[in-house]
Structure formats: structure tokens, C-alpha cells
Design a protein around this motif. Structure first.
Motif, PDB file in Angstrom:
ATOM      1  N   GLN A  39      53.014  33.851  27.960  1.00 23.96           N
ATOM      2  CA  GLN A  39      53.434  32.534  27.499  1.00 23.96           C
ATOM      3  C   GLN A  39      54.943  32.444  27.543  1.00 23.96           C
ATOM      4  OE1 GLN A  39      51.904  31.378  23.641  1.00 23.96           O
ATOM      5  NE2 GLN A  39      52.230  29.215  24.092  1.00 23.96           N
ATOM      6  N   ALA A  40      55.439  31.536  28.363  1.00 23.79           N
ATOM      7  CA  ALA A  40      56.871  31.279  28.460  1.00 23.79           C
ATOM      8  C   ALA A  40      57.250  30.185  27.471  1.00 23.79           C
ATOM      9  CB  ALA A  40      57.222  30.855  29.883  1.00 23.79           C
ATOM     10  N   PRO A  41      58.517  30.125  27.080  1.00 28.77           N
ATOM     11  CA  PRO A  41      58.946  29.095  26.117  1.00 28.77           C
ATOM     12  C   PRO A  41      58.609  27.691  26.600  1.00 28.77           C
ATOM     13  CG  PRO A  41      60.657  30.728  26.404  1.00 28.77           C
ATOM     14  CD  PRO A  41      59.610  31.040  27.431  1.00 28.77           C
ATOM     15  N   GLY A  42      57.983  26.924  25.732  1.00 26.01           N
ATOM     16  CA  GLY A  42      57.659  25.550  26.060  1.00 26.01           C
ATOM     17  C   GLY A  42      56.453  25.382  26.967  1.00 26.01           C
ATOM     18  N   LYS A  43      55.784  26.486  27.285  1.00 20.81           N
ATOM     19  CA  LYS A  43      54.631  26.411  28.183  1.00 20.81           C
ATOM     20  C   LYS A  43      53.387  26.936  27.483  1.00 20.81           C
ATOM     21  CE  LYS A  43      57.130  26.798  32.554  1.00 20.81           C
ATOM     22  NZ  LYS A  43      57.193  27.503  33.865  1.00 20.81           N
ATOM     23  N   GLU A  44      52.233  26.590  28.020  1.00 23.69           N
ATOM     24  CA  GLU A  44      50.982  27.084  27.478  1.00 23.69           C
ATOM     25  C   GLU A  44      50.749  28.537  27.913  1.00 23.69           C
ATOM     26  OE1 GLU A  44      48.473  22.891  27.238  1.00 23.69           O
ATOM     27  OE2 GLU A  44      47.791  24.511  28.523  1.00 23.69           O
ATOM     28  N   ARG A  45      49.926  29.224  27.136  1.00 23.09           N
ATOM     29  CA  ARG A  45      49.556  30.590  27.496  1.00 23.09           C
ATOM     30  C   ARG A  45      48.744  30.556  28.795  1.00 23.09           C
ATOM     31  NH1 ARG A  45      47.744  34.521  22.701  1.00 23.09           N
ATOM     32  NH2 ARG A  45      49.653  33.511  21.957  1.00 23.09           N
ATOM     33  N   GLU A  46      49.080  31.461  29.714  1.00 21.39           N
ATOM     34  CA  GLU A  46      48.395  31.456  30.994  1.00 21.39           C
ATOM     35  C   GLU A  46      47.850  32.830  31.345  1.00 21.39           C
ATOM     36  OE1 GLU A  46      51.212  30.120  33.932  1.00 21.39           O
ATOM     37  OE2 GLU A  46      52.329  32.010  33.921  1.00 21.39           O
ATOM     38  N   PHE A  47      46.776  32.822  32.093  1.00 20.64           N
ATOM     39  CA  PHE A  47      46.119  34.040  32.523  1.00 20.64           C
ATOM     40  C   PHE A  47      46.973  34.795  33.538  1.00 20.64           C
ATOM     41  CE2 PHE A  47      42.779  36.839  33.663  1.00 20.64           C
ATOM     42  CZ  PHE A  47      42.745  36.922  35.054  1.00 20.64           C
ATOM     43  N   VAL A  48      46.976  36.119  33.416  1.00 23.59           N
ATOM     44  CA  VAL A  48      47.687  36.964  34.374  1.00 23.59           C
ATOM     45  C   VAL A  48      46.695  37.841  35.156  1.00 23.59           C
ATOM     46  CG1 VAL A  48      49.371  38.819  34.628  1.00 23.59           C
ATOM     47  CG2 VAL A  48      49.790  36.977  32.977  1.00 23.59           C
ATOM     48  N   ALA A  49      45.909  38.640  34.422  1.00 20.38           N
ATOM     49  CA  ALA A  49      44.978  39.560  35.080  1.00 20.38           C
ATOM     50  C   ALA A  49      43.929  40.005  34.079  1.00 20.38           C
ATOM     51  CB  ALA A  49      45.719  40.769  35.636  1.00 20.38           C
ATOM     52  N   ALA A  50      42.787  40.456  34.605  1.00 21.41           N
ATOM     53  CA  ALA A  50      41.710  40.953  33.761  1.00 21.41           C
ATOM     54  C   ALA A  50      41.003  42.096  34.463  1.00 21.41           C
ATOM     55  CB  ALA A  50      40.718  39.847  33.410  1.00 21.41           C
ATOM     56  N   ILE A  51      40.375  42.970  33.660  1.00 20.70           N
ATOM     57  CA  ILE A  51      39.668  44.120  34.206  1.00 20.70           C
ATOM     58  C   ILE A  51      38.397  44.337  33.396  1.00 20.70           C
ATOM     59  CG2 ILE A  51      40.990  45.741  32.771  1.00 20.70           C
ATOM     60  CD1 ILE A  51      40.883  47.702  35.165  1.00 20.70           C
ATOM     61  N   SER A  52      37.320  44.672  34.091  1.00 26.84           N
ATOM     62  CA  SER A  52      36.046  44.892  33.428  1.00 26.84           C
ATOM     63  C   SER A  52      36.078  46.183  32.617  1.00 26.84           C
ATOM     64  CB  SER A  52      34.919  44.949  34.463  1.00 26.84           C
ATOM     65  OG  SER A  52      35.171  45.993  35.393  1.00 26.84           O
ATOM     66  N   TRP A  53      35.045  46.378  31.794  1.00 29.85           N
ATOM     67  CA  TRP A  53      35.070  47.516  30.882  1.00 29.85           C
ATOM     68  C   TRP A  53      35.150  48.839  31.622  1.00 29.85           C
ATOM     69  CZ3 TRP A  53      31.203  51.106  31.212  1.00 29.85           C
ATOM     70  CH2 TRP A  53      30.043  50.731  31.883  1.00 29.85           C
ATOM     71  N   GLY A  54      34.524  48.942  32.780  1.00 32.94           N
ATOM     72  CA  GLY A  54      34.541  50.190  33.532  1.00 32.94           C
ATOM     73  C   GLY A  54      35.647  50.267  34.564  1.00 32.94           C
ATOM     74  N   GLY A  55      36.357  49.173  34.751  1.00 34.09           N
ATOM     75  CA  GLY A  55      37.457  49.145  35.703  1.00 34.09           C
ATOM     76  C   GLY A  55      37.065  48.790  37.122  1.00 34.09           C
ATOM     77  N   SER A  56      35.801  48.517  37.357  1.00 31.91           N
ATOM     78  CA  SER A  56      35.357  48.272  38.730  1.00 31.91           C
ATOM     79  C   SER A  56      35.660  46.865  39.219  1.00 31.91           C
ATOM     80  CB  SER A  56      33.851  48.521  38.845  1.00 31.91           C
ATOM     81  OG  SER A  56      33.139  47.635  37.997  1.00 31.91           O
ATOM     82  N   SER A  57      35.901  45.959  38.297  1.00 32.88           N
ATOM     83  CA  SER A  57      36.167  44.573  38.663  1.00 32.88           C
ATOM     84  C   SER A  57      37.501  44.127  38.082  1.00 32.88           C
ATOM     85  CB  SER A  57      35.051  43.665  38.128  1.00 32.88           C
ATOM     86  OG  SER A  57      35.308  42.308  38.435  1.00 32.88           O
ATOM     87  N   THR A  58      38.351  43.550  38.933  1.00 37.38           N
ATOM     88  CA  THR A  58      39.640  43.029  38.485  1.00 37.38           C
ATOM     89  C   THR A  58      39.835  41.609  39.020  1.00 37.38           C
ATOM     90  OG1 THR A  58      40.773  44.002  40.382  1.00 37.38           O
ATOM     91  CG2 THR A  58      40.737  45.304  38.357  1.00 37.38           C
ATOM     92  N   LEU A  59      40.552  40.814  38.260  1.00 35.55           N
ATOM     93  CA  LEU A  59      40.896  39.453  38.656  1.00 35.55           C
ATOM     94  C   LEU A  59      42.386  39.251  38.427  1.00 35.55           C
ATOM     95  CD1 LEU A  59      37.973  37.406  37.043  1.00 35.55           C
ATOM     96  CD2 LEU A  59      38.274  37.935  39.460  1.00 35.55           C
ATOM     97  N   TYR A  60      43.012  38.461  39.303  1.00 35.29           N
ATOM     98  CA  TYR A  60      44.439  38.195  39.182  1.00 35.29           C
ATOM     99  C   TYR A  60      44.707  36.703  39.373  1.00 35.29           C
ATOM    100  CZ  TYR A  60      45.132  43.228  39.724  1.00 35.29           C
ATOM    101  OH  TYR A  60      45.098  44.589  39.564  1.00 35.29           O
ATOM    102  N   ALA A  61      45.699  36.215  38.662  1.00 33.78           N
ATOM    103  CA  ALA A  61      46.203  34.875  38.928  1.00 33.78           C
ATOM    104  C   ALA A  61      46.933  34.901  40.262  1.00 33.78           C
ATOM    105  CB  ALA A  61      47.145  34.430  37.815  1.00 33.78           C
ATOM    106  N   ASP A  62      46.887  33.794  40.970  1.00 33.66           N
ATOM    107  CA  ASP A  62      47.513  33.746  42.302  1.00 33.66           C
ATOM    108  C   ASP A  62      48.994  34.079  42.246  1.00 33.66           C
ATOM    109  OD1 ASP A  62      45.531  30.948  43.606  1.00 33.66           O
ATOM    110  OD2 ASP A  62      45.135  33.114  43.522  1.00 33.66           O
ATOM    111  N   TYR A  63      49.661  33.694  41.168  1.00 34.56           N
ATOM    112  CA  TYR A  63      51.110  33.861  41.112  1.00 34.56           C
ATOM    113  C   TYR A  63      51.537  35.300  40.838  1.00 34.56           C
ATOM    114  CZ  TYR A  63      49.356  32.200  36.581  1.00 34.56           C
ATOM    115  OH  TYR A  63      48.587  31.986  35.465  1.00 34.56           O
ATOM    116  N   VAL A  64      50.586  36.213  40.576  1.00 34.62           N
ATOM    117  CA  VAL A  64      50.939  37.624  40.399  1.00 34.62           C
ATOM    118  C   VAL A  64      50.222  38.517  41.400  1.00 34.62           C
ATOM    119  CG1 VAL A  64      51.362  37.260  37.942  1.00 34.62           C
ATOM    120  CG2 VAL A  64      49.149  38.192  38.697  1.00 34.62           C
ATOM    121  N   LYS A  65      49.292  37.947  42.152  1.00 39.26           N
ATOM    122  CA  LYS A  65      48.505  38.736  43.088  1.00 39.26           C
ATOM    123  C   LYS A  65      49.412  39.418  44.110  1.00 39.26           C
ATOM    124  CE  LYS A  65      44.627  36.826  43.797  1.00 39.26           C
ATOM    125  NZ  LYS A  65      43.570  35.902  44.249  1.00 39.26           N
ATOM    126  N   GLY A  66      49.196  40.700  44.299  1.00 36.71           N
ATOM    127  CA  GLY A  66      50.008  41.468  45.224  1.00 36.71           C
ATOM    128  C   GLY A  66      51.252  42.061  44.598  1.00 36.71           C
TER     129      GLY A  66
END
Length: 124
Positions: A39-66
Motif C-alpha cells: 500500500q502506497a500513500p494515498g492508494k489502496e492496498r494492492e496484490f503483489v504475489a501469492a504462494i500455495s501452502w506447499g509452494g507448488s503454485s504462485t501468482l504475481y501481479a503484472d507489475y512485479v512479474k519477472g
């Protein structure tokens, strides 16, 4: 119950790197999906990345991917966010979040455990 504590934030120069850690208490962390939001000042909280409990699945926001990599070490009850090629637009408070079960959502409302946040500031 799982409690989360973030660390590793600080000041970095553009193009630099930081590694955030999320230490979890409780024996059930390995059954929780984990995510990072920011969450940046004056902005809403936004998703960055997530990982499943076992680590086999990950998701990234486009603006941090790579550039960012999420990982976890269940033996240490710790999750990580490796941030490379940082830009001033990455400046924000970064929050670790967790929820029980195998679903890997990208919306903040679907996570019920939150850390206190750690500040990341990237200078140009």
C-alpha cells in the motif's frame, strides 16, 4: 492461530534489490496460503504475489512479474519476497497475509491473517 511478522524492508536505490521475510508463529503455517500486498500513500492496498501452502503454485501481479519472486520455507515457518530491479513505484508498505486452505486468491478481503507491514522505499 497464525501470527505474522514482516522484516527486511528499508531503503534501496532504483535497480537494487531487497528481500522481505514473513515469520509465522503457530504449527499450522504449512497449511496456509501466503501472500504479499502493498500500500502506497494515498492508494489502496494492492496484490503483489501469492504462494500455495506447499509452494507448488504462485501468482504475481503484472507489475512485479519477472522482478519479484515469492517463496516459502515451511520448516522455518517463514515466507519470502525477493524484490529485484526495484523502481520508485515499488515504494510502499508491504504486508504479509495468510489464509488457511488451498485456494490462492489475489484479493485482500480473502485473507484473514495480516502482519503489521514493513516499509520499502526506493530512491531514484
Amino acid at each position: 492461530q497464525v501470527q505474522l511478522v514482516e522484516s527486511g524492508g528499508g531503503l534501496a536505490q532504483a535497480g537494487g534489490s531487497l528481500r522481505l521475510a514473513c515469520a509465522a508463529s503457530g504449527r499450522t503455517f504449512s497449511t496456509y496460503t501466503m501472500a504479499w500486498f502493498r500500500q502506497a500513500p494515498g492508494k489502496e492496498r494492492e496484490f503483489v504475489a501469492a504462494i500455495s501452502w506447499g509452494g507448488s503454485s504462485t501468482l504475481y501481479a503484472d507489475y512485479v512479474k519477472g522482478r519479484f519472486t515469492i517463496s516459502r520455507d515451511n520448516a522455518k515457518n517463514t515466507g519470502y519476497l525477493q524484490m529485484n530491479s526495484l523502481t520508485p513505484e515499488d515504494t510502499a508498505v508491504y504486508y504479509c497475509a495468510a489464509r488457511p486452505g488451498g485456494v490462492v486468491p489475489t484479493t485482500a478481503s480473502q485473507y484473514d491473517k495480516w502482519g503489521q507491514g514493513t516499509q520499502v522505499t526506493v530512491s531514484s
